[in-house]
Design a protein around this motif. Structure first.
Motif, PDB file in Angstrom:
ATOM      1  N   UNK A  99      68.689 102.805  54.282  1.00 26.11           N
ATOM      2  CA  UNK A  99      67.747 102.075  53.422  1.00 26.11           C
ATOM      3  C   UNK A  99      67.444 102.867  52.150  1.00 26.11           C
ATOM      4  N   UNK A 100      67.279 104.173  52.286  1.00 21.82           N
ATOM      5  CA  UNK A 100      67.008 105.025  51.117  1.00 21.82           C
ATOM      6  C   UNK A 100      68.232 105.094  50.207  1.00 21.82           C
ATOM      7  N   UNK A 101      69.411 105.155  50.800  1.00 18.36           N
ATOM      8  CA  UNK A 101      70.647 105.174  50.013  1.00 18.36           C
ATOM      9  C   UNK A 101      70.765 103.885  49.205  1.00 18.36           C
ATOM     10  N   UNK A 102      70.523 102.748  49.849  1.00 15.67           N
ATOM     11  CA  UNK A 102      70.617 101.455  49.164  1.00 15.67           C
ATOM     12  C   UNK A 102      69.598 101.361  48.029  1.00 15.67           C
ATOM     13  N   UNK A 103      68.428 101.942  48.224  1.00 15.47           N
ATOM     14  CA  UNK A 103      67.399 101.928  47.182  1.00 15.47           C
ATOM     15  C   UNK A 103      67.886 102.673  45.936  1.00 15.47           C
ATOM     16  N   UNK A 104      68.530 103.811  46.138  1.00 15.08           N
ATOM     17  CA  UNK A 104      69.039 104.581  44.998  1.00 15.08           C
ATOM     18  C   UNK A 104      70.158 103.833  44.283  1.00 15.08           C
ATOM     19  N   UNK A 105      71.011 103.142  45.042  1.00 14.29           N
ATOM     20  CA  UNK A 105      72.056 102.338  44.417  1.00 14.29           C
ATOM     21  C   UNK A 105      71.448 101.204  43.594  1.00 14.29           C
ATOM     22  N   UNK A 147      78.321 103.700  42.575  1.00 16.43           N
ATOM     23  CA  UNK A 147      79.120 103.215  43.700  1.00 16.43           C
ATOM     24  C   UNK A 147      80.620 103.396  43.515  1.00 16.43           C
ATOM     25  N   UNK A 148      81.060 103.734  42.324  1.00 20.84           N
ATOM     26  CA  UNK A 148      82.499 103.801  42.062  1.00 20.84           C
ATOM     27  C   UNK A 148      83.199 104.869  42.890  1.00 20.84           C
ATOM     28  N   UNK A 149      82.478 105.939  43.227  1.00 17.76           N
ATOM     29  CA  UNK A 149      83.021 106.992  44.080  1.00 17.76           C
ATOM     30  C   UNK A 149      81.922 107.397  45.059  1.00 17.76           C
ATOM     31  N   UNK A 150      82.014 106.994  46.307  1.00 15.93           N
ATOM     32  CA  UNK A 150      80.934 107.249  47.264  1.00 15.93           C
ATOM     33  C   UNK A 150      80.912 108.665  47.818  1.00 15.93           C
ATOM     34  N   UNK A 151      81.640 109.593  47.201  1.00 12.71           N
ATOM     35  CA  UNK A 151      81.683 110.963  47.712  1.00 12.71           C
ATOM     36  C   UNK A 151      81.437 112.025  46.632  1.00 12.71           C
ATOM     37  N   UNK A 152      81.029 111.613  45.438  1.00  9.88           N
ATOM     38  CA  UNK A 152      80.900 112.601  44.370  1.00  9.88           C
ATOM     39  C   UNK A 152      79.451 112.947  44.031  1.00  9.88           C
ATOM     40  N   UNK A 153      78.492 112.473  44.829  1.00 14.87           N
ATOM     41  CA  UNK A 153      77.089 112.810  44.633  1.00 14.87           C
ATOM     42  C   UNK A 153      76.489 113.243  45.967  1.00 14.87           C
ATOM     43  N   UNK A 154      75.601 114.232  45.912  1.00 11.32           N
ATOM     44  CA  UNK A 154      75.104 114.877  47.128  1.00 11.32           C
ATOM     45  C   UNK A 154      74.534 113.899  48.143  1.00 11.32           C
ATOM     46  N   UNK A 155      73.655 112.955  47.775  1.00 19.73           N
ATOM     47  CA  UNK A 155      73.122 112.043  48.795  1.00 19.73           C
ATOM     48  C   UNK A 155      74.208 111.241  49.507  1.00 19.73           C
ATOM     49  N   UNK A 156      75.268 110.883  48.786  1.00 23.51           N
ATOM     50  CA  UNK A 156      76.356 110.135  49.406  1.00 23.51           C
ATOM     51  C   UNK A 156      77.070 110.969  50.462  1.00 23.51           C
ATOM     52  N   UNK A 157      77.326 112.220  50.142  1.00 31.43           N
ATOM     53  CA  UNK A 157      77.992 113.105  51.100  1.00 31.43           C
ATOM     54  C   UNK A 157      77.104 113.355  52.317  1.00 31.43           C
ATOM     55  N   UNK A 158      75.798 113.573  52.085  1.00 28.15           N
ATOM     56  CA  UNK A 158      74.878 113.813  53.201  1.00 28.15           C
ATOM     57  C   UNK A 158      74.823 112.589  54.122  1.00 28.15           C
ATOM     58  N   UNK A 159      74.808 111.407  53.536  1.00 29.82           N
ATOM     59  CA  UNK A 159      74.826 110.173  54.327  1.00 29.82           C
ATOM     60  C   UNK A 159      76.119 110.078  55.138  1.00 29.82           C
ATOM     61  N   UNK A 160      77.245 110.397  54.494  1.00 30.43           N
ATOM     62  CA  UNK A 160      78.550 110.327  55.163  1.00 30.43           C
ATOM     63  C   UNK A 160      78.586 111.269  56.365  1.00 30.43           C
TER      64      UNK A 160
END
Length: 460
Positions: A362-368, A375-388
């Protein structure tokens, strides 16, 4: 008396020498010889004689196999139609040797290096039918459906060939010379897309050319792919009581029981991966569809029932499949033990879904939504990697550890790490949301350029 003593010493020395020779002879391995069945065709004999010289290891494997005992030869599996895409032109030309070393120049038979499930189905139709509907056969399709690494070219073709495709399977192709493309072959991945349209590779588990049932029954066969931080099934199994029993008593198991007859309590004491997920047990029939007997998708970001897993919905009901697995468990455990295990598993799934995954998602979606993540690269920002990492590493370990009764993976490698990942993610997310500034992007993203064109293969 002197003569008698001399004679006795000579007899004793001869006896010692004979014993030494006998002991030495016992330690000398006997030369194995495969006797060619007289009913074989001359073409089949030519193949065997050639490979016996050119690739003796391959020949020895085949000679010790059930295939050889049943008079199944190279041609029975490798012969192809001259117009098949995977016919080896190089092998075909080898029949034109001027020295005719093995007397085979008169037998110009087209063969394919790749033996596919379609080929195996001529003798094993049920096994191939079951395998073809399994998640194993569809695993290359699944990654192309859901994996951003593939869809957005976020890894290189080399990284894919040496890593991803080794287990998931490559999409076989031929080069301009009509030979198998080196980028796609050799490969024995479980979801390999073959040139004849079939999916998979039976030799993923039954390695060629022995094709041993015994080998596929052992957990090490599964541990080739099911290992590591994101799907540590082999490590989880080794920690569990089942794995401990296998370590202690595995050398006493009857690994070579005939297919369909391998029985708990008779042929083995503690189960292996195959015992629970594939082998027949009680009233449950043997199946090569490893998707059966599952009541949760513990590898998905949000744990769902198998029929609700959108990339590949199971065509069965989770309750029916859970009852099958319970029947397997009941061969060694009482009903209460089995039922209570599933109560714990369901509670672990709910804990992961509600306490960790949903709040983070939910927090990830809020930031998006607020444009603070790209969203173009879901692995190049820290929150995205932590979620993954939360769902792909720690979350999987927690759920799989609970499912397979490995407490260290369920807790220390699982839920404990989920807590840490949760706190790191939330701190980073709250700071980004409070500042209103987009999260830092790592550019250029290293190791990109993999082909993003979806392969020509079925997508269901």
């Amino acid at each position: 008396m002197r003569r008698f003593l001399i004679m006795m010493l000579a007899v004793s020395a001869l006896a010692v020498a004979s014993a030494a020779v006998a002991a030495t002879a016992e330690n000398i391995p006997k030369k194995k010889e495969f006797r060619i069945e007289r009913g074989m065709s001359k073409q089949a004999m030519a193949c065997i004689q050639c490979h016996k010289q050119e690739s003796p290891g391959l020949f020895a494997d085949w000679a010790a196999s059930r295939h050889a005992a049943a008079n199944i030869t190279c041609i029975d599996c490798h012969q192809a139609d001259p117009h098949d895409k995977d016919v080896s032109k190089k092998h075909f030309k080898q029949y034109e040797r001027s020295d005719n070393k093995w007397g085979v120049s008169e037998y110009k038979i087209p063969v394919a290096a790749v033996v596919t499930p379609k080929d195996c189905s001529r003798c094993h139709p049920d096994e191939v039918k079951q395998y073809s509907r399994s998640k194993h056969a569809k695993t290359n399709i699944i990654v192309w459906k859901i994996d951003f690494w593939m869809q957005k070219g976020l890894n290189t073709d080399t990284e894919r060939a040496t890593g991803c495709y080794a287990c998931h399977g490559s999409v076989l192709s031929v080069d301009e010379n009509g030979e198998l493309d080196k980028q796609t072959w050799p490969n024995v991945g479980v979801g390999r897309v073959n040139l004849d349209g079939s999916l998979g590779s039976c030799s993923s588990c039954h390695t060629r050319h022995r094709f041993s049932v015994m080998e596929a029954r052992k957990p090490e066969a599964c541990g080739q792919c099911h290992l590591g931080p994101d799907h540590p099934q082999i490590e989880i199994y080794n920690e569990s009581k089942h794995g401990a029993i296998y370590d202690a008593f595995g050398d006493e198991y009857n690994w070579n029981a005939a297919p369909g007859t391998w029985t708990p309590g008779v042929d083995y004491r503690g189960p292996t991966c195959a015992s629970c997920h594939m082998s027949g047990s009680g009233t449950v029939m043997t199946s090569h569809d490893v998707t059966e007997r599952l009541s949760w998708e513990t590898q998905a970001p949000l744990t769902v029932r198998p029929e609700n897993f959108k990339p590949l919905p199971a065509q069965t009901n989770w309750k029916t499949e859970r009852d099958k697995m319970k029947e397997v468990c009941k061969q060694c455990h009482g009903q209460t033990w089995v039922d209570d295990h599933y109560v714990k598993l369901d509670a672990a799934v709910e804990t992961y879904n509600e306490t960790y995954y949903k709040p983070v998602k939910a927090k990830l979606d809020e930031m998006y939504e607020k444009g603070l993540l790209d969203k173009s690269n879901p692995f190049d920002q820290v929150p995205e990697i932590e979620y993954y990492f939360l769902w792909h590493h720690e979350g999987r370990r927690a759920r799989m550890g609970a499912a397979m009764m490995a407490p260290d993976y369920a807790w220390w490698h699982g839920f404990f790490e989920c807590k840490h990942r949760f706190m790191v993610f939330m701190k980073e997310a709250d700071e980004i949301l409070a500042s209103g500034k987009p999260a830092h992007k790592y550019e250029p993203f290293p190791g990109t350029g993999g082909d993003t064109k979806r392969p020509n293969m079925p997508m269901n």
